[in-house]
Design an enzyme around this catalytic site. Structure first.
Site, PDB file in Angstrom:
ATOM      1  CE  LYS A   1      -4.409  -1.667   1.604  1.00 58.10           C
ATOM      2  NZ  LYS A   1      -5.452  -1.604   2.625  1.00 58.10           N
TER       3      LYS A   1
ATOM      4  CE  LYS B   1      -9.421 -13.211  -3.661  1.00 54.83           C
ATOM      5  NZ  LYS B   1      -8.773 -12.876  -2.410  1.00 54.83           N
TER       6      LYS B   1
ATOM      7  CE  LYS C   1     -12.941  -5.041  -1.647  1.00 53.97           C
ATOM      8  NZ  LYS C   1     -13.629  -4.763  -0.384  1.00 53.97           N
TER       9      LYS C   1
END
Ligand code: TRP
Length: 343
Positions: free
Chosen positions: A113, A196, A199
């Site tokens: 991040k 995978k 979202k």
């Protein structure tokens, strides 16, 4: 026999996918029968990246409503919003003094991040795992259902609990990960079926959202990537797209792979796609309806969340008092305002 305590949380950022439902939420709801479950919308965690206040408030309520719509039952479980229970932030401070800089610096999610949000590497992003440890340890949690990406954070929670207990006595339960096999790990991107279903995938066709309209769902399945082999078999290596559809159909229908292969022995990809789409529509439709109902009745939703926060607050305060006492902080004069019983 007391039921084991389970805590899990999700951030109110973005919408959830079919993969999130099958891999996490559906398993959470199944656990309610034989566990003392606590489910939390972790809005404080989401502040580590900038949020638009107006949108953020809606997203927090959306996620709470979605938890409920997916089958989290406030009569069986405790469901609440993290910022409603101040003890999370309070315990996070105390635990930060039991967490080493080096431990936080090793967290791979922080490193990722810090790279992807280079313009806003705030201290909260760094101490994020301490807040997560507080969430978990505050309730004497025995088991935490986590995906692969959160295992390192859970490991840190365990280390902090052990360190605290070693210095101040057995205050915290050391939580165990509940590795939820299959599910999300198994549901793949519809366009790139070796990845995978995420979202955050860019392509709209790649992912099915829990709240997608039936027409959108059908369209996404009709356009799902398969292969040119023309057989429907359980061959993940050579036919990842076909196997993904079989797995989704099975998950929606509660069927075994043998049953799926027998059902689709006609080897027609078109029918596999449409029937999988239809099975998913049938699975998600009641959730979408219940979600819409809850979101159009703010008083009902607020009432459920207020009761959940009351329950959580009472439990959290019991742990806070043990922690404060263990550390030598005076309880005399501490005012704890619970509105339990307000409902
Ligand atoms: N960090 C988790 C995530 O991003 C969310 C989370 C916060 C959580 N606190 C938690 C998950 C406690 C399990 C238990 O997915």
């Amino acid at each position: 026999m007391k039921k084991p305590i389970v805590f899990s949380g999700a951030q109110p950022t973005g919408q959830l996918t079919l993969g999130n439902y099958l891999g996490a939420l559906r398993q959470w709801t199944a656990m309610q029968a034989d566990h003392d479950c606590i489910f939390c919308v972790v809005d404080l965690h989401a502040l580590t990246v900038r949020q638009d206040p107006v949108l953020f408030r809606e997203r927090i309520l959306d996620l709470a409503a979605l938890f409920l719509a997916c089958g989290i039952d406030p009569e069986k479980s405790t469901i609440f919003i993290q910022s409603h229970v101040p003890a999370h932030a309070e315990l996070a401070w105390l635990l930060s003094t039991f967490t080493m800089m080096g431990e936080l610096d090793r967290m791979t999610q922080f490193k990722d991040k810090a790279r992807s949000h280079a313009q806003n590497v705030n201290a909260g992003l760094f101490t994020y795992p301490v807040l997560m440890a507080a969430d978990i340890l505050l309730y004497g949690t025995h088991k935490v259902p986590v995906g692969e990406d959160q295992k390192q954070h859970l490991e840190l929670s365990r280390d902090v609990a052990v360190r605290f207990n070693g210095l101040h006595g057995p205050v915290f339960v050391v939580p165990e990960p509940l590795v939820t096999g299959g599910g999300a790990a198994r549901i793949k991107d519809l366009q790139e079926p070796t990845k995978k279903m995420s979202k955050t995938a860019e392509a709209d066709l790649a992912k099915v959202m829990i709240l997608d309209e039936p027409t959108a769902i059908l369209k996404k399945f009709k356009k799902a990537v398969t292969d040119g082999l023309g057989v429907i078999q359980d061959d993940e290596t050579n036919q990842p797209g076909v196997v993904n559809l079989l797995n989704i159909w099975r998950a929606a229908k509660g069927a075994t792979m043998e049953e799926a292969l027998a059902h689709f022995s006609h080897n027609q990809y078109g029918r596999l796609k449409v029937e999988t789409g239809e099975a998913v529509i049938a699975l998600l439709e009641p959730i979408r309806n219940r979600f819409t109902e809850l979101r159009s009745d703010p008083a009902e939703l607020e009432g459920i969340l207020a009761r959940g926060a009351d329950q959580a607050m009472v439990r959290a305060e019991a742990m806070m008092q043990r922690v404060l006492t263990a550390l030598g902080l005076p309880l005399n004069g501490r005012r704890f305002v619970s509105q339990a019983g307000r409902s």
